[in-house]
Write a protein that holds these residues in place. Sequence first.
Motif, PDB file in Angstrom:
ATOM      1  N   PHE A   1     -18.904  44.105  31.340  1.00  0.00           N
ATOM      2  CA  PHE A   1     -18.056  44.408  30.187  1.00  0.00           C
ATOM      3  C   PHE A   1     -16.738  45.058  30.600  1.00  0.00           C
ATOM      4  CE2 PHE A   1     -22.113  44.999  27.401  1.00  0.00           C
ATOM      5  CZ  PHE A   1     -22.367  43.643  27.509  1.00  0.00           C
ATOM      6  N   GLY A   2     -16.399  45.008  31.909  1.00  0.00           N
ATOM      7  CA  GLY A   2     -15.111  45.488  32.379  1.00  0.00           C
ATOM      8  C   GLY A   2     -14.931  46.998  32.249  1.00  0.00           C
ATOM      9  N   GLU A   3     -13.689  47.414  32.114  1.00  0.00           N
ATOM     10  CA  GLU A   3     -13.395  48.853  31.986  1.00  0.00           C
ATOM     11  C   GLU A   3     -14.066  49.447  30.747  1.00  0.00           C
ATOM     12  OE1 GLU A   3      -9.494  50.525  33.006  1.00  0.00           O
ATOM     13  OE2 GLU A   3      -8.843  48.459  33.351  1.00  0.00           O
ATOM     14  N   LYS A   4     -14.149  48.661  29.692  1.00  0.00           N
ATOM     15  CA  LYS A   4     -14.820  49.131  28.477  1.00  0.00           C
ATOM     16  C   LYS A   4     -16.281  49.442  28.779  1.00  0.00           C
ATOM     17  CE  LYS A   4     -15.974  47.670  23.748  1.00  0.00           C
ATOM     18  NZ  LYS A   4     -15.856  46.575  22.754  1.00  0.00           N
ATOM     19  N   GLY A   5     -16.917  48.604  29.592  1.00  0.00           N
ATOM     20  CA  GLY A   5     -18.307  48.847  29.964  1.00  0.00           C
ATOM     21  C   GLY A   5     -18.463  50.130  30.754  1.00  0.00           C
ATOM     22  N   ILE A   6     -17.527  50.366  31.703  1.00  0.00           N
ATOM     23  CA  ILE A   6     -17.581  51.590  32.505  1.00  0.00           C
ATOM     24  C   ILE A   6     -17.411  52.814  31.615  1.00  0.00           C
ATOM     25  CG2 ILE A   6     -16.405  52.930  34.298  1.00  0.00           C
ATOM     26  CD1 ILE A   6     -15.691  50.283  35.662  1.00  0.00           C
ATOM     27  N   ASN A   7     -16.430  52.768  30.738  1.00  0.00           N
ATOM     28  CA  ASN A   7     -16.095  53.940  29.930  1.00  0.00           C
ATOM     29  C   ASN A   7     -17.074  54.167  28.778  1.00  0.00           C
ATOM     30  OD1 ASN A   7     -13.775  54.589  31.450  1.00  0.00           O
ATOM     31  ND2 ASN A   7     -12.568  53.085  30.335  1.00  0.00           N
ATOM     32  N   GLN A   8     -17.295  53.136  27.982  1.00  0.00           N
ATOM     33  CA  GLN A   8     -18.087  53.315  26.766  1.00  0.00           C
ATOM     34  C   GLN A   8     -19.596  53.187  26.985  1.00  0.00           C
ATOM     35  OE1 GLN A   8     -16.621  50.874  23.542  1.00  0.00           O
ATOM     36  NE2 GLN A   8     -14.492  51.457  23.895  1.00  0.00           N
ATOM     37  N   CYS A   9     -20.000  52.326  27.933  1.00  0.00           N
ATOM     38  CA  CYS A   9     -21.432  52.104  28.131  1.00  0.00           C
ATOM     39  C   CYS A   9     -22.026  53.034  29.186  1.00  0.00           C
ATOM     40  CB  CYS A   9     -21.691  50.648  28.536  1.00  0.00           C
ATOM     41  SG  CYS A   9     -21.175  49.450  27.298  1.00  0.00           S
ATOM     42  N   PHE A  10     -21.161  53.660  30.007  1.00  0.00           N
ATOM     43  CA  PHE A  10     -21.717  54.603  30.976  1.00  0.00           C
ATOM     44  C   PHE A  10     -21.114  55.991  30.853  1.00  0.00           C
ATOM     45  CE2 PHE A  10     -21.727  56.745  35.109  1.00  0.00           C
ATOM     46  CZ  PHE A  10     -23.091  56.984  35.185  1.00  0.00           C
ATOM     47  N   LEU A  11     -19.824  56.146  31.086  1.00  0.00           N
ATOM     48  CA  LEU A  11     -19.231  57.477  31.182  1.00  0.00           C
ATOM     49  C   LEU A  11     -19.430  58.292  29.905  1.00  0.00           C
ATOM     50  CD1 LEU A  11     -15.898  56.789  33.107  1.00  0.00           C
ATOM     51  CD2 LEU A  11     -18.036  57.732  33.996  1.00  0.00           C
ATOM     52  N   GLU A  12     -19.213  57.677  28.742  1.00  0.00           N
ATOM     53  CA  GLU A  12     -19.321  58.419  27.483  1.00  0.00           C
ATOM     54  C   GLU A  12     -20.764  58.814  27.176  1.00  0.00           C
ATOM     55  OE1 GLU A  12     -17.456  56.444  24.234  1.00  0.00           O
ATOM     56  OE2 GLU A  12     -15.507  56.278  25.235  1.00  0.00           O
ATOM     57  N   ASN A  13     -21.716  58.119  27.795  1.00  0.00           N
ATOM     58  CA  ASN A  13     -23.131  58.369  27.503  1.00  0.00           C
ATOM     59  C   ASN A  13     -23.816  59.204  28.586  1.00  0.00           C
ATOM     60  OD1 ASN A  13     -25.003  57.786  25.436  1.00  0.00           O
ATOM     61  ND2 ASN A  13     -26.089  56.343  26.737  1.00  0.00           N
TER      62      ASN A  13
END
Length: 473
Positions: A449-461
């Motif tokens: 999911f690209g940068e969105k995957g890194i930020n929203q699917c991992f870092l924010e969680n």
Amino acid sequence: MDVDLCFVLDCTGSMKPHIAAAKDCILQVSNKCKCLNPNINLRIGFCGYRDHQNGSDRLQIFDFTDQYEKFTDHLQGVSAIFNNDYPEDVLGGLNAAITQLSWRNGTRVLFHIGDYPPHGRRFHNIRHDDYPNGDPYGLTAESVLEKMKSENILYFFGKVKKYTEKMLQIFRNIIGEFPTFDLVGDDPIKLIDKFFKSASSSITMAVSLTSTIGSDPKEIYDLQRKKLEMNLNEPNWGRLPLQKGVVMWYNIPENLDELKNSKYFNKSNLFSKSFSFKIAKQPFSAGIERYAYYAINTKKSPTEKMVIKEYHRTGKVNPFEKYLEAVEISTVAYFLSTEFNSIAEQKKIHKVKFLNVNLLRTGTVGPNTQYYTIEPKLQDAEYKRFNSNSGVIVEFHPTLEAFAHYTYQYTEGYLVVYDLQGIELSDQFVLTDPAIHCVDALRFGRTNFGEKGINQCFLENHKCNDVCKELKL
């Protein structure tokens, strides 16, 4: 991630312990979501059903809300009512949940708990049925479940007694395979725990499915149909023909620069050797993207048990590029796990090991060439999905969440290895089929999911745990 979860509950007399368990566990389920997966926004709804003779008490509906305490208060008014016969208004309850609640979120979960089937001889062999010809209002399993499919609602079932087996088989013939959970027993403490685990699993499975495959009901239910074709038993290998092919693989990168260099994983850099094997005729598992088959490597003595995986054939037939991506993902994950383990071993932290995945080609190169991936068979232990590429933590393990964090830090924010699944042993996790979110959206396939995957699917969680701190992440 926005989720609608509707509990559809048989509220007749025999279900009294399960009604009590539902009241006790729903608040726990919502609190677990907040704690482990704060990126899930959960609305909860309820439809209780009884039987036609109960008149205005036949259905009891509470529309979706995110006010969990208020919702729990509503449930206190739900009570068990005894009736004359065993079959219940199952179809009326399901139909009301599908048509009368305000479904709106992208992930839609209907969790049905019941101990007896609908009215009608096709659903059971019970002697006494006040409506042996079926629903008096003309509802059929086909009409109700097809409506559920068209509304993108995913079906899960909590099994209380054996009497629903015939019903479940009919339901599967209409919509394909679906998860069922064991809710047998009257012990109140054990029942609440079972209820809680099954409801939580329904949420995480549904989010994982819709985030990867999308909310298109045709794609989702096509996958459910595929699961009916599975055979869980290993075949008699002596009766299967020997096949020959070529296995191909990439060398493991030696450093971060090689890992980041997409040209390192050019198909011209593949190594290869001849291979002979046998493969089962039917898959034993069907995932979102692939079938998995039992296989044996006959080049080894004794023969080695393997698993061969094949992508579902949608659009392009057997695309070579998807298999290359799978091998590349495995190779990158394997490299990062060896780097992680070199530190983990010193600090007495569980290791993380990925299976070595190769590309398998059968037949001569041309339009009819068949490709697969092939990997060693996991040991006989419970296979689990620990987290998903959508960021959902299914079963929390500090080591695995720290490993994902490590991949992000080691690669300087270039990628995160997630969607961790496999088995847990005494000293390590053995994993397969990970996903990689990467700033280079052209790598690692559709689960990236690209940068969105890194930020929203991992870092924010992600919340750093003791293993993160031990590794100085």
